[in-house]
Scaffold this motif. Sequence first.
Motif, PDB file in Angstrom:
ATOM      1  N   ALA A   1     -16.914 -31.390  21.248  1.00 17.50           N
ATOM      2  CA  ALA A   1     -17.434 -32.535  20.492  1.00 17.50           C
ATOM      3  C   ALA A   1     -18.120 -32.067  19.209  1.00 17.50           C
ATOM      4  O   ALA A   1     -17.925 -32.662  18.136  1.00 17.50           O
ATOM      5  CB  ALA A   1     -18.407 -33.337  21.355  1.00 17.50           C
TER       6      ALA A   1
ATOM      7  N   LEU B   1     -14.859 -40.616  17.184  1.00 15.62           N
ATOM      8  CA  LEU B   1     -15.787 -39.615  17.711  1.00 15.62           C
ATOM      9  C   LEU B   1     -16.607 -40.157  18.875  1.00 15.62           C
ATOM     10  O   LEU B   1     -16.916 -39.435  19.814  1.00 15.62           O
ATOM     11  CB  LEU B   1     -16.736 -39.144  16.601  1.00 15.62           C
ATOM     12  CG  LEU B   1     -16.170 -38.213  15.535  1.00 15.62           C
ATOM     13  CD1 LEU B   1     -17.189 -38.016  14.420  1.00 15.62           C
ATOM     14  CD2 LEU B   1     -15.778 -36.865  16.139  1.00 15.62           C
TER      15      LEU B   1
ATOM     16  N   ARG C   1     -20.117 -37.188  23.060  1.00 17.11           N
ATOM     17  CA  ARG C   1     -19.471 -37.919  21.976  1.00 17.11           C
ATOM     18  C   ARG C   1     -20.505 -38.505  21.008  1.00 17.11           C
ATOM     19  O   ARG C   1     -20.305 -38.547  19.803  1.00 17.11           O
ATOM     20  CB  ARG C   1     -18.597 -39.037  22.539  1.00 17.11           C
ATOM     21  CG  ARG C   1     -17.597 -38.603  23.589  1.00 17.11           C
ATOM     22  CD  ARG C   1     -16.784 -37.396  23.175  1.00 17.11           C
ATOM     23  NE  ARG C   1     -16.054 -37.619  21.920  1.00 17.11           N
ATOM     24  CZ  ARG C   1     -15.319 -36.696  21.306  1.00 17.11           C
ATOM     25  NH1 ARG C   1     -15.230 -35.480  21.821  1.00 17.11           N
ATOM     26  NH2 ARG C   1     -14.693 -36.976  20.187  1.00 17.11           N
TER      27      ARG C   1
END
Length: 371
Positions: free
Chosen positions: A245, A266, A274
């Motif tokens: 991430a 995202l 995230r």
Amino acid sequence: MGATAGAVWGRVEQQDFRSRVRGTLLGAAVGDALGAPVEALTLPRIREAYGPEGLPDLAPAYGRRGAITDLTQLTLFTVDGLIRAQVRRDTGAWHPPTDLHRAYLRWAATQRDWGPDERRKDDGWLAREEWLYARRDPSPVCLLGFADGTMGTLDAPKNPGEAGAEAAARSAPFGLLVGWEPQLVFQLAVECAAQTHGHPTAYLTAGSYAVVVHALARGESMDAAVQKALVLLAARPGHQPVTEALQQALAAVRTGPPSPALVEELADPGTADRLLAVAVYCALVGEDVRQGLCLSVNHSGPSKAAGALTGGLLGALHGETALPPAWLAELEGRPTLLVLADDFALEMTQGPALHSPNGAVPGWLARYPRG
């Protein structure tokens, strides 16, 4: 920056540190308040309600503009717990995760009780702030984690399947322990996150976020701060989602102008890792704090956590003067936030003068009891 408790802080260092402490706490609270009105909305619904650019400003939530949520409440109790851990250090009975757990139990009491109980003398001043007894949709995961008084640990974490961002969103204050080594900051944040969020993704995200804040509060760049987190993550089992991430956030910066579509990508599926990616991306690409925060909350995921994480990063990076004054003017609980921020900065820079074994300031120990 980076002075230890026993070191001498110059005036300029103290002023810079206080500005970053204030910036971190106020920034996280402003981000939380900005995201609160759109917390349960998808991006199409946000645009339908606020226009094609999404939410551009503070909006009403819980009956007022600038209302904070349980995330800011818990962040305040994190600060309170850290100050009291430092005060207790003089006694030799020093175990910061336990002190933080006690602080979180005081928060849990605010969600059960009608108001402060003056009979609990060891609660300290923060738990007597009546405005903190408002329930702002507290996370069931946090309520469950603190329900029975038993402290979750890495060996026996609470809610081991929970990978949400609530624990990370209360973890910015760990990064303000600028006299600590980064690995110790990481470890403390991880241990305290496991008290409610036992999934490795959740507690490793909390540790990573604290390390990024730590580096920023020491005056380092965002890129350097993220790299420090990646190094510490690499040694931890289960780190891959968080590592990926953060790497995706850095890569997204190079793909073009800031984009709500990229933030939406995202953020999905709304887990802690995230939302940390969203925060890092928005802190890097926003032209200013206002744009970065607005970008961070306009998506279909948990907007208040994304806003809080982003605000904490931007506040640590730039200090309090970079935050939008109009938003600060409407922020709920701002006086309490400022007092707690300044108390934290005072404790970290002047602690021995406040409560050394050879002498103590009675007023300070009344505010932050050793019990």
